[in-house]
Design an enzyme around this catalytic site. Structure first.
Site, PDB file in Angstrom:
ATOM      1  N   LYS A 184      50.057  38.475  49.005  1.00 36.21           N
ATOM      2  CA  LYS A 184      48.838  39.275  48.934  1.00 36.21           C
ATOM      3  C   LYS A 184      48.347  39.475  50.373  1.00 36.21           C
ATOM      4  CE  LYS A 184      44.264  38.455  46.880  1.00 36.21           C
ATOM      5  NZ  LYS A 184      43.442  37.564  45.906  1.00 36.21           N
TER       6      LYS A 184
ATOM      7  N   SER B 125      41.097  39.436  42.180  1.00 34.99           N
ATOM      8  CA  SER B 125      41.437  40.233  43.506  1.00 34.99           C
ATOM      9  C   SER B 125      42.743  40.370  43.726  1.00 34.99           C
ATOM     10  CB  SER B 125      40.659  39.542  44.616  1.00 34.99           C
ATOM     11  OG  SER B 125      41.369  38.377  44.783  1.00 34.99           O
TER      12      SER B 125
ATOM     13  N   SER C 185      41.177  34.756  40.192  1.00 31.87           N
ATOM     14  CA  SER C 185      41.845  36.082  40.925  1.00 31.87           C
ATOM     15  C   SER C 185      43.244  36.103  40.735  1.00 31.87           C
ATOM     16  CB  SER C 185      41.298  36.368  42.427  1.00 31.87           C
ATOM     17  OG  SER C 185      40.103  36.656  42.275  1.00 31.87           O
TER      18      SER C 185
END
Length: 486
Positions: free
Chosen positions: A76, A151, A175
């Site tokens: 990420k 996210s 998330s």
């Protein structure tokens, strides 16, 4: 090869059936062909990946390899990676190349994993749909007209589409779990403090936690073996000894006590999602588990509490992005104040600006006691609810989200509806306990995730519970049609 497990690929690498360089090129080619449809990657680190893969092949040749050696993964884009662009999905950091490595990425690199690239995300991890990225929205591989969740939506979409074996994610209010549910993969949010936050660009420091995302619980356990553990660079890192996340995966579930919170099954939960969750619970009963209805009475307070605490901490954390030392700086500022104001206005997106304003207001003189302090008191009540419940049961189960993945753009103008998507996940972060999402079925042809929550530092137990379910079902082996196109 994109749908093989880490264990299978590791065996092929050790047996010289394939080299890490060949495996890495295979995934880089898949990303090049398929990712234009998904937008799951921000940065593709081809040169770094091939260099790491060549080093992995040498280690394997010399008999100096771990199970992750040569396995391609993605990170990420809020984990700092030395020499590789780290943007946090924001214009503010669109030119930031860190001079240092985060603990998570460093540990995985030391374990031999190969970094394919950095995945797309909601800007500064603020969002539930991955539509808030400066680099554009990510699309769900199961239906390109729907969101992948946020996210960590880029990581989830990349895993689901077979554009990486596994990926790192972060979970501040759901998330990891919500995009895992929406994309039909497995995702684990560890206990707060179990995985180091050093080098992880902060959103809300008391809530953020890094974790693994992969097809299966077993693959997540392999990543946890490398990621977890005390780090003296992180003041919030726990010194509680690590478990062996792999050794207990095959422990039978006979006698397991499962708690079903009645608050998770009320108004607002889609009927199709509820049916999938209850079918999964019945499968656990077949495996010898016993089910008990429990109560988490303060669940309804998790959203207002979270949306005071998280923006307050974000307001403080993001104050460092001022256009002075690194990141975006406006052109031709008139003076210092103009540089601060314009750099931040240009660098931050609308959702980030909104949360900074909310947080600054909640922390301001005269409002701190009324908002932030009260939210922290509610947080204590939520934590106590879980403590009480987990004295009666071993794990708690329920839905991850009230719906399956929703349409792109369908909730962007309704922030309340967007925030309500996190109703079943936020309380876990407020309490600091571990939780995960595993694929449990489909509703309207879209994946549904089952949420499993446990006591502090019980990640090994959650992985065992999830693995046993996955040994008796094949939901985690389902692949979206678009993933078969390369």
């Amino acid at each position: 090869m994109f749908d093989q497990s880490i264990s299978t690929l590791a065996a092929q690498l050790r047996n010289k059936d394939i080299s890490s360089v060949e495996l890495t090129r295979y995934f880089l080619d898949r990303i090049t062909k398929l990712d234009p449809q998904l937008n799951s990657y921000i940065t593709l680190s081809e040169n770094v990946a091939l260099k790491q893969a060549a080093h992995a092949d040498t280690q394997i040749q010399n008999g100096d390899a771990s199970l992750l050696t040569g396995i391609p993964i993605a990170h990420k884009d809020l984990f700092c990676t030395a020499g590789t662009l780290t943007t946090c999905g924001s214009k503010m950091l669109n030119n930031f190349i860190p001079p240092y490595e985060s603990t998570v990425t460093s540990r995985l690199q030391n374990a031999g994993a190969v970094m394919l690239g950095k995945t797309n995300m909601d800007e500064f991890a603020m969002g539930s749909s991955n539509e808030n990225s400066h680099y554009g929205a990510v699309k769900n591989p199961w239906n390109l007209d729907t969101v992948p969740g946020g996210s960590s939506g880029g990581s989830a979409a990349a895993v689901a589409a077979g554009l990486t074996i596994a990926a790192t994610g972060t979970d501040t209010g759901g998330s990891i779990r919500q995009p895992a549910s929406f994309c039909g993969i497995t995702g684990l949010k560890p206990t707060y403090g179990r995985v180091s936050r050093f080098g992880m660009i902060a959103y809300a420091s008391s809530l953020d936690q890094a974790g693994p995302m992969a097809k299966s619980a077993e693959d997540c356990a392999h990543l946890m073996q490398a990621m977890a553990g005390f780090d003296d660079k992180d003041s919030t890192s726990s010194e509680t000894p690590n478990d062996d996340y792999l050794s207990n995966l095959n422990t039978p579930l006979t006698g397991l006590k499962i708690g079903l919170p009645k608050e998770y099954f009320g108004d607002g939960l889609d009927a199709g999602v509820a049916d999938v969750i209850m079918a999964a619970v019945k499968e656990f009963e077949k495996l010898g588990a016993k089910v008990k209805v429990i109560s988490l009475p303060n669940l309804n307070l998790s959203i207002p509490s979270y949306y005071v605490i998280a923006p307050s901490e974000a307001s403080s954390n993001l104050s460092r992005f001022d256009g002075v030392r690194f990141g975006h700086r406006c052109e031709d500022p008139k003076d210092l104040l103009d540089m601060y104001m314009r750099s931040r206005a240009e660098g931050f997106g609308q959702e980030v600006q909104k949360r900074i304003m909310v947080g600054t207001y909640a922390l301001s003189e005269g409002y701190y006691d009324a908002y932030y302090l009260k939210a922290q008191k509610i947080r204590r009540l939520i934590k106590q609810d879980f403590t009480n419940a987990l004295q009666e049961v071993d794990v708690i189960m329920g839905p991850v989200a009230p719906t399956t993945a929703f349409g792109l753009g369908s909730k962007t103008n309704d922030p309340v509806a967007m925030y309500l998507e996190d109703i079943y996940t936020l309380s876990v972060n407020l309490a600091g306990i571990p939780a995960m999402s595993i694929p449990a079925g489909f509703s309207n042809n879209m994946p549904v995730g089952l949420q499993i929550m446990g006591n502090y530092f019980a990640e090994a137990k959650l992985l065992n519970v999830a693995h046993q379910y996955q040994q008796n079902t094949d939901w985690h082996r389902q692949t979206p049609d678009m993933a078969k196109g390369a």
